[in-house]
Design an enzyme around this catalytic site. Structure first.
Site, PDB file in Angstrom:
ATOM      1  N   SER A 165     -19.656  11.594  29.369  1.00 10.55           N
ATOM      2  CA  SER A 165     -21.038  11.892  28.996  1.00 10.55           C
ATOM      3  C   SER A 165     -21.396  13.308  29.411  1.00 10.55           C
ATOM      4  O   SER A 165     -20.875  13.833  30.405  1.00 10.55           O
ATOM      5  CB  SER A 165     -21.943  10.904  29.729  1.00 10.55           C
ATOM      6  OG  SER A 165     -23.285  11.328  29.681  1.00 10.55           O
TER       7      SER A 165
ATOM      8  N   TYR B 144     -24.618   6.285  37.971  1.00 12.08           N
ATOM      9  CA  TYR B 144     -23.985   6.238  36.640  1.00 12.08           C
ATOM     10  C   TYR B 144     -23.202   7.525  36.383  1.00 12.08           C
ATOM     11  O   TYR B 144     -22.012   7.504  36.043  1.00 12.08           O
ATOM     12  CB  TYR B 144     -25.035   6.027  35.535  1.00 12.08           C
ATOM     13  CG  TYR B 144     -24.484   6.281  34.149  1.00 12.08           C
ATOM     14  CD1 TYR B 144     -23.587   5.394  33.564  1.00 12.08           C
ATOM     15  CD2 TYR B 144     -24.831   7.435  33.435  1.00 12.08           C
ATOM     16  CE1 TYR B 144     -23.062   5.649  32.298  1.00 12.08           C
ATOM     17  CE2 TYR B 144     -24.310   7.688  32.177  1.00 12.08           C
ATOM     18  CZ  TYR B 144     -23.426   6.790  31.609  1.00 12.08           C
ATOM     19  OH  TYR B 144     -22.899   7.059  30.362  1.00 12.08           O
TER      20      TYR B 144
ATOM     21  N   LYS C 173     -19.003   8.291  36.030  1.00 13.97           N
ATOM     22  CA  LYS C 173     -18.311   8.986  34.933  1.00 13.97           C
ATOM     23  C   LYS C 173     -17.479  10.147  35.482  1.00 13.97           C
ATOM     24  O   LYS C 173     -16.340  10.370  35.066  1.00 13.97           O
ATOM     25  CB  LYS C 173     -19.329   9.517  33.913  1.00 13.97           C
ATOM     26  CG  LYS C 173     -19.999   8.434  33.099  1.00 13.97           C
ATOM     27  CD  LYS C 173     -19.044   7.858  32.066  1.00 13.97           C
ATOM     28  CE  LYS C 173     -19.549   6.569  31.473  1.00 13.97           C
ATOM     29  NZ  LYS C 173     -18.575   5.844  30.670  1.00 13.97           N
TER      30      LYS C 173
HETATM   31  P1  NAD Z   1     -22.820  -0.541  25.058  1.00 11.81           P
HETATM   32  O1  NAD Z   1     -23.364  -1.177  26.288  1.00 11.81           O
HETATM   33  O2  NAD Z   1     -23.508  -0.814  23.764  1.00 11.81           O
HETATM   34  O3  NAD Z   1     -21.276  -0.936  24.884  1.00 11.81           O
HETATM   35  C1  NAD Z   1     -20.428  -1.159  25.976  1.00 11.81           C
HETATM   36  C2  NAD Z   1     -19.685  -2.462  25.731  1.00 11.81           C
HETATM   37  O4  NAD Z   1     -18.802  -2.692  26.827  1.00 11.81           O
HETATM   38  C3  NAD Z   1     -20.600  -3.669  25.621  1.00 11.81           C
HETATM   39  O5  NAD Z   1     -20.291  -4.398  24.460  1.00 11.81           O
HETATM   40  C4  NAD Z   1     -20.292  -4.471  26.886  1.00 11.81           C
HETATM   41  O6  NAD Z   1     -20.434  -5.867  26.683  1.00 11.81           O
HETATM   42  C5  NAD Z   1     -18.872  -4.056  27.198  1.00 11.81           C
HETATM   43  N1  NAD Z   1     -18.486  -4.144  28.613  1.00 11.81           N
HETATM   44  C6  NAD Z   1     -19.169  -3.660  29.698  1.00 11.81           C
HETATM   45  N2  NAD Z   1     -18.487  -3.893  30.826  1.00 11.81           N
HETATM   46  C7  NAD Z   1     -17.335  -4.530  30.465  1.00 11.81           C
HETATM   47  C8  NAD Z   1     -16.217  -5.021  31.184  1.00 11.81           C
HETATM   48  N3  NAD Z   1     -16.157  -4.918  32.521  1.00 11.81           N
HETATM   49  N4  NAD Z   1     -15.216  -5.625  30.491  1.00 11.81           N
HETATM   50  C9  NAD Z   1     -15.282  -5.727  29.129  1.00 11.81           C
HETATM   51  N5  NAD Z   1     -16.313  -5.288  28.401  1.00 11.81           N
HETATM   52  C10 NAD Z   1     -17.329  -4.684  29.059  1.00 11.81           C
HETATM   53  O7  NAD Z   1     -22.747   1.029  25.333  1.00 11.81           O
HETATM   54  P2  NAD Z   1     -22.492   2.224  24.317  1.00 11.81           P
HETATM   55  O8  NAD Z   1     -23.772   2.948  24.131  1.00 11.81           O
HETATM   56  O9  NAD Z   1     -21.750   1.760  23.142  1.00 11.81           O
HETATM   57  O10 NAD Z   1     -21.584   3.154  25.236  1.00 11.81           O
HETATM   58  C11 NAD Z   1     -20.176   3.077  25.216  1.00 11.81           C
HETATM   59  C12 NAD Z   1     -19.603   4.004  26.271  1.00 11.81           C
HETATM   60  O11 NAD Z   1     -20.060   5.335  26.022  1.00 11.81           O
HETATM   61  C13 NAD Z   1     -20.022   3.673  27.710  1.00 11.81           C
HETATM   62  O12 NAD Z   1     -18.919   3.885  28.553  1.00 11.81           O
HETATM   63  C14 NAD Z   1     -21.111   4.679  27.993  1.00 11.81           C
HETATM   64  O13 NAD Z   1     -21.211   4.976  29.366  1.00 11.81           O
HETATM   65  C15 NAD Z   1     -20.635   5.879  27.201  1.00 11.81           C
HETATM   66  N6  NAD Z   1     -21.744   6.770  26.821  1.00 11.81           N
HETATM   67  C16 NAD Z   1     -22.794   6.262  26.125  1.00 11.81           C
HETATM   68  C17 NAD Z   1     -23.865   7.097  25.796  1.00 11.81           C
HETATM   69  C18 NAD Z   1     -25.051   6.546  25.036  1.00 11.81           C
HETATM   70  O14 NAD Z   1     -26.080   7.208  24.978  1.00 11.81           O
HETATM   71  N7  NAD Z   1     -24.986   5.367  24.412  1.00 11.81           N
HETATM   72  C19 NAD Z   1     -23.832   8.442  26.157  1.00 11.81           C
HETATM   73  C20 NAD Z   1     -22.722   8.931  26.860  1.00 11.81           C
HETATM   74  C21 NAD Z   1     -21.668   8.079  27.183  1.00 11.81           C
HETATM   75  C1  UD1 Z   2     -29.974   9.693  29.419  1.00  9.14           C
HETATM   76  C2  UD1 Z   2     -29.359   9.711  30.793  1.00  9.14           C
HETATM   77  C3  UD1 Z   2     -27.930  10.204  30.685  1.00  9.14           C
HETATM   78  C4  UD1 Z   2     -27.154   9.328  29.692  1.00  9.14           C
HETATM   79  C5  UD1 Z   2     -27.883   9.347  28.355  1.00  9.14           C
HETATM   80  C6  UD1 Z   2     -27.240   8.458  27.346  1.00  9.14           C
HETATM   81  C7  UD1 Z   2     -31.193  10.082  32.393  1.00  9.14           C
HETATM   82  C8  UD1 Z   2     -31.808  11.020  33.378  1.00  9.14           C
HETATM   83  N1  UD1 Z   2     -30.130  10.563  31.686  1.00  9.14           N
HETATM   84  O1  UD1 Z   2     -29.977  11.023  28.896  1.00  9.14           O
HETATM   85  O2  UD1 Z   2     -27.308  10.143  31.937  1.00  9.14           O
HETATM   86  O3  UD1 Z   2     -25.841   9.826  29.521  1.00  9.14           O
HETATM   87  O4  UD1 Z   2     -29.226   8.892  28.549  1.00  9.14           O
HETATM   88  O5  UD1 Z   2     -27.362   7.103  27.703  1.00  9.14           O
HETATM   89  O6  UD1 Z   2     -31.618   8.942  32.247  1.00  9.14           O
HETATM   90  N2  UD1 Z   2     -37.936  10.442  26.795  1.00  9.14           N
HETATM   91  C9  UD1 Z   2     -39.310  10.254  26.720  1.00  9.14           C
HETATM   92  N3  UD1 Z   2     -39.772   8.967  26.705  1.00  9.14           N
HETATM   93  C10 UD1 Z   2     -38.943   7.879  26.749  1.00  9.14           C
HETATM   94  C11 UD1 Z   2     -37.541   8.099  26.821  1.00  9.14           C
HETATM   95  C12 UD1 Z   2     -37.082   9.407  26.862  1.00  9.14           C
HETATM   96  O7  UD1 Z   2     -40.081  11.200  26.672  1.00  9.14           O
HETATM   97  O8  UD1 Z   2     -39.439   6.726  26.749  1.00  9.14           O
HETATM   98  C13 UD1 Z   2     -37.436  11.835  26.794  1.00  9.14           C
HETATM   99  C14 UD1 Z   2     -36.647  12.213  28.042  1.00  9.14           C
HETATM  100  O9  UD1 Z   2     -37.504  12.724  29.040  1.00  9.14           O
HETATM  101  C15 UD1 Z   2     -35.678  13.274  27.468  1.00  9.14           C
HETATM  102  C16 UD1 Z   2     -35.431  12.806  26.028  1.00  9.14           C
HETATM  103  O10 UD1 Z   2     -36.526  11.942  25.719  1.00  9.14           O
HETATM  104  O11 UD1 Z   2     -36.310  14.535  27.425  1.00  9.14           O
HETATM  105  C17 UD1 Z   2     -34.131  12.036  25.863  1.00  9.14           C
HETATM  106  O12 UD1 Z   2     -34.101  10.969  26.812  1.00  9.14           O
HETATM  107  P1  UD1 Z   2     -32.953   9.846  26.802  1.00  9.14           P
HETATM  108  O13 UD1 Z   2     -32.822   9.298  25.421  1.00  9.14           O
HETATM  109  O14 UD1 Z   2     -33.234   8.894  27.900  1.00  9.14           O
HETATM  110  O15 UD1 Z   2     -31.619  10.659  27.077  1.00  9.14           O
HETATM  111  P2  UD1 Z   2     -31.246  11.655  28.295  1.00  9.14           P
HETATM  112  O16 UD1 Z   2     -32.290  11.663  29.335  1.00  9.14           O
HETATM  113  O17 UD1 Z   2     -30.857  12.960  27.694  1.00  9.14           O
END
Ligand code: NAD
Ligand code: UD1
Length: 338
Positions: A124, A148, A152
């Site tokens: 991330s 978190y 990572k």
């Molecule tokens: P998500 O929660 O929708 O998907 C994760 C999946 O992993 C889920 O289906 C959950 O049931 C499964 N899971 C969790 N722990 C497990 C375990 N111990 N064994 C087997 N399955 C397990 O999340 P996502 O948004 O699809 O994110 C996927 C990956 O990308 C994560 O590692 C997350 O940290 C990373 N990531 C997500 C974002 C985001 O904004 N969504 C941003 C940066 C990184």
């Molecule tokens: C967040 C996490 C980051 C994670 C990413 C994806 C934090 C501090 N960071 O990023 O670690 O990798 O999600 O899961 O939580 N916002 C509002 N109102 C809301 C929600 C968000 O104003 O109800 C604003 C936030 O202040 C930010 C932007 O929207 O400026 C994006 O927020 P968000 O979607 O939560 O993502 P990040 O904070 O960038």
């Protein structure tokens, strides 16, 4: 190409499985359904005509992983499984380190025992902490401000050491910026449980009437309009980034690190406006105090992924908001239980 996809039932994993199948690859899914529903499988089948192999279980269960790997005959692993809520990670650090760090180590042990050498890891942009400037390149310093983010970063460091000790391994760290959007069919999308932490799902739940208004966390940042600026990337572009990684560097021995972002920043209020336009409904909002830990601006320099993975994001903000709305309005309460 057969690929094990941990967390393949989740938001990014499910979209990646669809893109893989469309490209002729064979995903084999492992998921414990902690944050996803089994009905996702039916949606993947509806979109692609293929029901991927699905093993329900936990990546921390070594015997389970050994049996899956013995049967699945994969040549690479995409590792999405993990926990991802920043606020929750402060309350439950043990669960975050156990799932994200310990889980990854068990997975890599099982891969090594099975002779699978290619791993693509979901990292991330949070590993850049509060960046000194934007856009962010892969060589920026890394840091973490919450469990978190630290999990990572720890996984990135563990994988770097492991790759050094086992140079035949191919390890790719993909640093995602802000994934949003849905499959354009409206059949698949983000389905957060409880109150959404992230901006886009919150906006779409206000638009569909599930929440009264959006709290905009701060309007006094040094940005275009005072609200936070992020690099929102369509989940299908992100999914395609994994396919590009598998095709180009992701099976070549070495450690590979890429930003997956668009290179463009949008403010909270710009996202609200774009969503209102796409959905044709006003999104009510109120200015609220800054959220602790938030930064003013964050966007990627995606040039390295473009040069080495031959990948770049092509979908627009309008695609992101229109597709999110299609999914949210057709599935106001997310996926069915089954
Ligand atoms: P998500 O929660 O929708 O998907 C994760 C999946 O992993 C889920 O289906 C959950 O049931 C499964 N899971 C969790 N722990 C497990 C375990 N111990 N064994 C087997 N399955 C397990 O999340 P996502 O948004 O699809 O994110 C996927 C990956 O990308 C994560 O590692 C997350 O940290 C990373 N990531 C997500 C974002 C985001 O904004 N969504 C941003 C940066 C990184
Ligand atoms: C967040 C996490 C980051 C994670 C990413 C994806 C934090 C501090 N960071 O990023 O670690 O990798 O999600 O899961 O939580 N916002 C509002 N109102 C809301 C929600 C968000 O104003 O109800 C604003 C936030 O202040 C930010 C932007 O929207 O400026 C994006 O927020 P968000 O979607 O939560 O993502 P990040 O904070 O960038």
């Amino acid at each position: 190409m057969r690929v094990l996809v941990t967390g393949g039932m989740g938001y990014i994993g499910s979209h990646t499985c669809v893109q893989m199948i469309e490209a002729g690859m064979t995903p084999v899914i492992v998921d414990n359904l902690y944050n996803s529903k089994k009905s996702v499988l039916g949606r993947i089948e509806k979109l692609t005509g293929v029901s991927p192999a699905f093993y329900e279980g936990d990546i921390r269960d070594r015997a389970f992983l050994d049996s899956v790997l013995a049967e699945a005959n994969v040549e690479a692993v995409i590792h999405f499984a993990g926990l991802k809520a920043v606020g929750e990670s402060v309350e439950k650090p043990l669960e975050y380190y156990d799932n994200n760090v310990h889980g990854t180590l068990v997975l890599v042990e099982a891969m090594r025992a099975a002779g699978v050498n290619s791993l693509i890891f979901s990292s991330s942009a949070t590993v850049y902490g509060d960046p000194a400037s934007v856009p962010i390149t892969e060589d920026f310093p890394t840091s973490a401000t919450n469990p978190y983010g630290r999990s990572k970063l720890m996984v990135e460091e563990c994988l770097t050491d492991i790759q050094k000790a086992h140079p035949e391994m191919s390890i790719t760290l993909l640093r995602y910026f802000n994934p949003v959007g849905s499959h354009p069919s409206g059949e698949m999308g983000e389905d957060p449980q409880g109150i959404p932490n992230n901006l886009m799902p919150f906006i779409s739940q206000v638009a569909v009437g599930r929440r009264e208004y959006l709290s905009v966390f701060g309007d006094d940042y040094p940005t275009v309009d005072g609200t936070g600026v992020r690099d929102y990337i369509h989940v299908l572009d992100l999914a395609d980034g994994h396919l590009a990684a598998l095709t180009h560097k992701g099976r070549e021995a070495g450690l590979h690190i890429y930003n997956l972002g668009t290179g463009n920043g949008f403010s909270v209020l710009q996202m609200v406006e774009a969503f209102s336009q796409s959905a044709g409904v006003e999104v009510a909002y109120q200015i609220a105090p800054r959220r602790p830990g938030d930064i003013a601006e964050c966007w990627a320099d995606p040039a390295k992924a473009k040069a080495e993975l031959k990948w770049e994001a092509t979908r627009t903000i309008e695609d992101m908001t229109t597709d999110t709305w299609r999914w949210q309005s057709a599935n106001p309460t997310g996926y069915p239980e089954l």
